[in-house]
Each structure stands twice: as C-alpha cells, then as structure tokens.
Design a protein around this motif. Structure first.
Motif, PDB file in Angstrom:
ATOM      1  N   GLY A  29       0.833  -1.191   0.000  1.00 26.46           N
ATOM      2  CA  GLY A  29       0.000   0.000   0.000  1.00 26.46           C
ATOM      3  C   GLY A  29       0.869   1.243   0.000  1.00 26.46           C
ATOM      4  N   PRO A  30       0.262   2.417   0.020  1.00 22.72           N
ATOM      5  CA  PRO A  30       1.039   3.666  -0.036  1.00 22.72           C
ATOM      6  C   PRO A  30       2.058   3.806   1.092  1.00 22.72           C
ATOM      7  CG  PRO A  30      -1.262   4.121  -0.526  1.00 22.72           C
ATOM      8  CD  PRO A  30      -1.197   2.686  -0.100  1.00 22.72           C
ATOM      9  N   VAL A  31       1.683   3.420   2.308  1.00 16.67           N
ATOM     10  CA  VAL A  31       2.615   3.561   3.438  1.00 16.67           C
ATOM     11  C   VAL A  31       3.774   2.583   3.295  1.00 16.67           C
ATOM     12  CG1 VAL A  31       2.850   3.398   5.938  1.00 16.67           C
ATOM     13  CG2 VAL A  31       0.779   4.397   4.949  1.00 16.67           C
ATOM     14  N   THR A  32       3.458   1.343   2.958  1.00 20.81           N
ATOM     15  CA  THR A  32       4.512   0.342   2.778  1.00 20.81           C
ATOM     16  C   THR A  32       5.437   0.731   1.630  1.00 20.81           C
ATOM     17  OG1 THR A  32       3.001  -1.357   3.575  1.00 20.81           O
ATOM     18  CG2 THR A  32       4.955  -2.115   2.403  1.00 20.81           C
ATOM     19  N   PHE A  33       4.864   1.272   0.552  1.00 17.04           N
ATOM     20  CA  PHE A  33       5.673   1.738  -0.579  1.00 17.04           C
ATOM     21  C   PHE A  33       6.696   2.770  -0.102  1.00 17.04           C
ATOM     22  CE2 PHE A  33       6.867   4.207  -4.185  1.00 17.04           C
ATOM     23  CZ  PHE A  33       6.727   3.410  -5.307  1.00 17.04           C
ATOM     24  N   THR A  34       6.249   3.726   0.707  1.00 14.29           N
ATOM     25  CA  THR A  34       7.151   4.775   1.200  1.00 14.29           C
ATOM     26  C   THR A  34       8.284   4.187   2.030  1.00 14.29           C
ATOM     27  OG1 THR A  34       5.335   6.371   1.229  1.00 14.29           O
ATOM     28  CG2 THR A  34       7.247   6.892   2.577  1.00 14.29           C
ATOM     29  N   LYS A  35       7.955   3.218   2.863  1.00 11.85           N
ATOM     30  CA  LYS A  35       8.981   2.599   3.712  1.00 11.85           C
ATOM     31  C   LYS A  35       9.967   1.783   2.874  1.00 11.85           C
ATOM     32  CE  LYS A  35       5.837   0.828   6.380  1.00 11.85           C
ATOM     33  NZ  LYS A  35       5.205   0.036   7.458  1.00 11.85           N
ATOM     34  N   LEU A  36       9.465   1.106   1.851  1.00 10.30           N
ATOM     35  CA  LEU A  36      10.361   0.353   0.977  1.00 10.30           C
ATOM     36  C   LEU A  36      11.328   1.289   0.251  1.00 10.30           C
ATOM     37  CD1 LEU A  36       7.793  -2.178  -0.503  1.00 10.30           C
ATOM     38  CD2 LEU A  36       9.824  -2.781   0.841  1.00 10.30           C
ATOM     39  N   LEU A  37      10.819   2.428  -0.200  1.00 12.20           N
ATOM     40  CA  LEU A  37      11.671   3.388  -0.888  1.00 12.20           C
ATOM     41  C   LEU A  37      12.721   3.955   0.071  1.00 12.20           C
ATOM     42  CD1 LEU A  37      11.078   3.862  -3.869  1.00 12.20           C
ATOM     43  CD2 LEU A  37      10.240   6.135  -3.294  1.00 12.20           C
ATOM     44  N   LEU A  97      -1.185  16.821  -1.993  1.00 18.88           N
ATOM     45  CA  LEU A  97      -1.381  15.379  -1.834  1.00 18.88           C
ATOM     46  C   LEU A  97      -0.057  14.695  -1.538  1.00 18.88           C
ATOM     47  CD1 LEU A  97      -3.276  12.955  -1.927  1.00 18.88           C
ATOM     48  CD2 LEU A  97      -2.916  12.849  -4.407  1.00 18.88           C
ATOM     49  N   ARG A  98       1.021  15.136  -2.204  1.00 18.33           N
ATOM     50  CA  ARG A  98       2.332  14.550  -1.942  1.00 18.33           C
ATOM     51  C   ARG A  98       2.700  14.674  -0.465  1.00 18.33           C
ATOM     52  NH1 ARG A  98       5.286  17.702  -4.857  1.00 18.33           N
ATOM     53  NH2 ARG A  98       5.150  16.468  -6.773  1.00 18.33           N
ATOM     54  N   ALA A  99       2.289  15.763   0.175  1.00 20.49           N
ATOM     55  CA  ALA A  99       2.626  16.011   1.565  1.00 20.49           C
ATOM     56  C   ALA A  99       1.725  15.271   2.551  1.00 20.49           C
ATOM     57  CB  ALA A  99       2.563  17.511   1.858  1.00 20.49           C
ATOM     58  N   ALA A 100       0.718  14.555   2.036  1.00 21.64           N
ATOM     59  CA  ALA A 100      -0.255  13.891   2.903  1.00 21.64           C
ATOM     60  C   ALA A 100       0.201  12.491   3.284  1.00 21.64           C
ATOM     61  CB  ALA A 100      -1.611  13.819   2.202  1.00 21.64           C
ATOM     62  N   ASP A 101      -0.149  12.084   4.503  1.00 23.77           N
ATOM     63  CA  ASP A 101       0.117  10.715   4.926  1.00 23.77           C
ATOM     64  C   ASP A 101      -0.571   9.741   3.968  1.00 23.77           C
ATOM     65  OD1 ASP A 101       1.303  11.865   7.117  1.00 23.77           O
ATOM     66  OD2 ASP A 101      -0.358  11.452   8.489  1.00 23.77           O
ATOM     67  N   ARG A 221     -10.959   6.891  -2.217  1.00 23.41           N
ATOM     68  CA  ARG A 221     -11.094   8.062  -3.087  1.00 23.41           C
ATOM     69  C   ARG A 221     -11.262   9.325  -2.247  1.00 23.41           C
ATOM     70  NH1 ARG A 221     -16.807   9.507  -5.433  1.00 23.41           N
ATOM     71  NH2 ARG A 221     -16.981   9.715  -3.165  1.00 23.41           N
ATOM     72  N   ASN A 222     -12.074   9.240  -1.188  1.00 24.23           N
ATOM     73  CA  ASN A 222     -12.327  10.416  -0.350  1.00 24.23           C
ATOM     74  C   ASN A 222     -11.052  10.914   0.320  1.00 24.23           C
ATOM     75  OD1 ASN A 222     -14.970  10.070  -1.086  1.00 24.23           O
ATOM     76  ND2 ASN A 222     -15.661   9.290   0.890  1.00 24.23           N
ATOM     77  N   ARG A 223     -10.159   9.989   0.657  1.00 23.09           N
ATOM     78  CA  ARG A 223      -8.897  10.397   1.268  1.00 23.09           C
ATOM     79  C   ARG A 223      -8.041  11.185   0.264  1.00 23.09           C
ATOM     80  NH1 ARG A 223      -6.530   9.238   5.935  1.00 23.09           N
ATOM     81  NH2 ARG A 223      -4.269   9.459   6.139  1.00 23.09           N
ATOM     82  N   ILE A 224      -8.093  10.799  -0.996  1.00 18.11           N
ATOM     83  CA  ILE A 224      -7.356  11.548  -2.015  1.00 18.11           C
ATOM     84  C   ILE A 224      -7.956  12.940  -2.182  1.00 18.11           C
ATOM     85  CG2 ILE A 224      -6.701  11.621  -4.446  1.00 18.11           C
ATOM     86  CD1 ILE A 224      -6.636   8.573  -4.422  1.00 18.11           C
ATOM     87  N   LEU A 307       4.390  10.812  11.610  1.00 19.69           N
ATOM     88  CA  LEU A 307       4.596   9.421  11.994  1.00 19.69           C
ATOM     89  C   LEU A 307       5.306   8.640  10.908  1.00 19.69           C
ATOM     90  CD1 LEU A 307       1.161   8.651  13.669  1.00 19.69           C
ATOM     91  CD2 LEU A 307       3.380   8.691  14.809  1.00 19.69           C
ATOM     92  N   PHE A 308       4.839   8.780   9.660  1.00 18.52           N
ATOM     93  CA  PHE A 308       5.424   8.017   8.568  1.00 18.52           C
ATOM     94  C   PHE A 308       6.833   8.508   8.261  1.00 18.52           C
ATOM     95  CE2 PHE A 308       0.816   7.474   7.159  1.00 18.52           C
ATOM     96  CZ  PHE A 308       0.697   6.300   7.870  1.00 18.52           C
ATOM     97  N   ALA A 309       7.072   9.814   8.392  1.00 19.82           N
ATOM     98  CA  ALA A 309       8.397  10.351   8.106  1.00 19.82           C
ATOM     99  C   ALA A 309       9.420   9.811   9.089  1.00 19.82           C
ATOM    100  CB  ALA A 309       8.365  11.878   8.151  1.00 19.82           C
TER     101      ALA A 309
END
Length: 385
Positions: A29-37, A97-101, A221-224, A307-309
C-alpha cells in the motif's frame, strides 16, 4: 529517492515502470511503498527484496509481484486512452497530496497537468441534494474558483456534480474510485468528458485501468480528495454519510474542515450541523473559506506526515542485513490482536526503533500486520506464530 517538493524530477522510464510494478504488487500500500523506498532507495531495488522481506515476515508463499509485462500493458493502455501515469516524486503530482500521509505512489491522470498545479478546495455533500444545497455548492465553487483555487470533488450526483460544473472554467479535478475508464455514476460521464477536455480540468485515480469501483474504494477516493485540498467544505450530509468520512479524513490530514449549516428539520443538514458543533468552520459564503485559508497561501498543506516520516528515517538507518531471527521473534511476540503503540514495543523488547520498524515492514508485506489511527499496530487475526 527524494520526494520533497523542491527535489521533484521526472523519472526515467525504467524506474517509472518499477514504481508502477511496486505499487501494483501484493500487500504494497502507499505507506509500505514509502517505507520500501526509504529502505532501498529505488523501486527497482525494492522489487528485488520483496520475496525475502515477505519470507522474513512469516509468509508461506512468495508475494504476487506485478510483472514488467503487466505494468507495460497498463502504461500502453493509459496512452491509448489519452491518460498518463505520474509518480509521487514527479513535479506534476499535486503538491498538497504529496505532503499527505499515505499519498498514492502513482496516479493515473487524464486532462491538464496545469489543473493539478493549483491550490485546491474540496466541496462534497449529499448525492440526494436539495435545490438550495445545489445552489450553494455552485455559488461556493464559482466564487472560490474565481479567487484562484481549483475545486476538487468526487463526480458523484448532487453536490459533487454541482461543484464541478460551476468550476469548469476556473479549474476542477474529479477523483475517481475506479479506473478512469470505469467512471461512476454513468450519468456523469458527459460531465467527466467536459472536465477532461477543459484546459483547467483533470480526472485522477489511484486504481488501475479496468478497475470497477467497489464500496470499499470510495473511502480511499475520499482520502485523495481530502489530501489534494487545503480545506474541505461539506454542503449537505446526512447523519451517516460518505461526506462525513471525507471530513474526518480531512481532519486527520491536518486540513481545514468547513460546513454549511442547514435546517434542523432537514435530515440532509444533520451531518453538517453536527460538524459545526464539533468544531468545523461555519460557512455561508466563499469569504469564510478564503479568509481561513489565507494564512496557508503559498505554503504546503503540512510537512510529510510526522509518523510516517519518522518511520521512514529509522528504516533507512537500519543495516540492509536486517534484524536477526531472534529479534523478529521478540517483536512478533510483543504484538497481539489489540492495537499497541510502537513506543510500547520499543520499551517491551529493548530493541532499537529502526529494528522494530523493519520487522513491521516485513509483517506488512507478509499480510500479517494491521495499522490503526495514531500509529498503533496489531497482528491480524490468525497471523500469530
């Protein structure tokens, strides 16, 4: 791979393909993708390590990784339909959006790149809108649009459609729950075509082409929608409404939430009136929105989610050999079905945060971890060892 707004650059085609493959792979998912990167630096390197990470997390089978052929077919299909795929690190990606969790790693876009560059206000509300609610949505969208903001919404019937229509000349984005070739509802396809043909309009989706929208896709979609915007206006919403989900998500992302009051006798106003009681900004005209957003003009919505950062930074520090088997067992044994803070796992195990974050990443990829609001984590039912 840097993703801050100042460091954005277009990816080479080979790495763009790798981003798409990684984003479409199982349990990424988006969070896991960020951590992998953060851990491996590029999507290409992350793809190489997915099988081992999944095994480390306790998966009994290899993860389903999107193949180069499948990703290439998606890129070619997008091109045939007049769409393109943009990655989160690229300059065309909406800045707020880029700056969003949890921002989607890739978006499929149809329409104008210029439309994505504006600051945005979201306007959402009831599908079964009243005549008054529709008129208010149109007036707000037109007045806010003339002040330099784009309008973002979800192309639903009622309030969403009214907001899009009023902002066709000044700029609007329709966020889709399914693939861009599977618009919903069908009666708004002519409106979608108008948006995409406009010099200041675009449609976006995080889902692949061909994806039929399901009920669970609409909150995503609503989160986006909330993430693209600096603020979100709810015009009409019943007590149990998707628009209230959008308002909650906007609040979680640090966005301003606005609500138009209505008659206590109208069930379509019950949700918006409750939002005002809970602290949303009472809104009767565009100036209410513009005044509240003025201090944010020219500024990012907020820094990349705290948190994610922090988690990504810690993961990047851990040696690529990763934790030992004993350390993985310590973390897994500290987890259970009840959500727990990562700080509690640190205190319980005595391990470094970086080691714990890597184990959580492995459990993510093995499909064994659940994440909860506030950074809490738990093991999914039936996944204990």
């Amino acid at each position: 791979m840097a993703e801050s707004g100042s460091d954005c650059a277009n990816l080479p085609e080979e790495e763009r393909l790798a981003w798409l493959r990684l984003a479409r792979s199982e349990n990424v998912g988006p969070v896991t993708f960020t951590k992998l990167l953060a851990r491996f630096g590029t999507a290409s390197r992350a793809l190489e390590h997915l099988p081992q990470l999944s095994r480390n997390g306790g998966s009994a089978r290899a993860p389903r990784i999107c193949t180069p052929e499948t990703a290439t077919r998606e890129l070619e299909a997008a091109h045939r339909l007049g769409c393109r795929i943009i990655c989160r690190c690229e300059p065309q990606y909406p800045a707020a959006l880029r700056a969003a969790d949890g921002a989607p790693p890739v978006l499929t876009v149809k329409g104008s790149d210029a439309a994505l560059a504006k600051p945005f206000v979201a306007i959402v509300g009831s599908r079964n809108a009243s005549a008054v609610g529709t008129r208010i949505a149109r007036t707000l969208a037109a007045d806010i649009g003339r002040s330099g903001y784009g309008i973002v919404s979800g192309l639903a019937r009622g309030i969403d459609a009214a907001a899009h229509e009023a902002a066709l000349e000044t700029g609007t984005i329709a966020v889709m729950a399914g693939g861009l070739d599977r618009p919903y509802p069908p009666q708004n396809i002519p409106l979608l075509d108008e948006i995409c043909a406009s010099e200041s309009g675009a449609a976006v989706s995080e889902m692949p082409l061909g994806w039929e929208p399901r009920a669970r896709d609409f909150p995503r979609r609503n989160r986006i929608i909330a993430g693209i915007a600096l603020g979100l206006v709810v015009v009409e919403a019943a007590k149990k409404s998707g628009s209230l989900i959008s308002a909650r998500l906007a609040g979680e992302l640090g966005r301003l939430v606005f609500a138009v009051p209505g008659s206590p006798l109208d069930p379509r106003a019950r949700g918006t009136n409750d939002l005002i009681k809970d602290g949303a900004i009472l809104t009767t005209e565009a100036e209410d929105v513009l005044t509240a957003l003025a201090p944010m003009s020219g500024k990012p919505a907020r820094a990349q989610g705290e948190l994610f950062a922090v988690e990504a930074q810690e993961i990047a520090r851990e040696d690529l050999t990763g934790p030992t088997t004993a350390e993985r067992s310590q973390v897994t044994e500290a987890l259970g079905p009840a959500p727990v803070a990562i700080d509690e796992i640190v205190r319980h195990t005595g391990l470094l945060p970086a080691q714990i974050y890597v184990v959580l990443l492995e459990l993510d990829l093995a499909g064994r971890l659940a994440r909860h609001p506030g950074g809490l984590v738990s093991l999914l039912p039936g996944s204990a060892r």
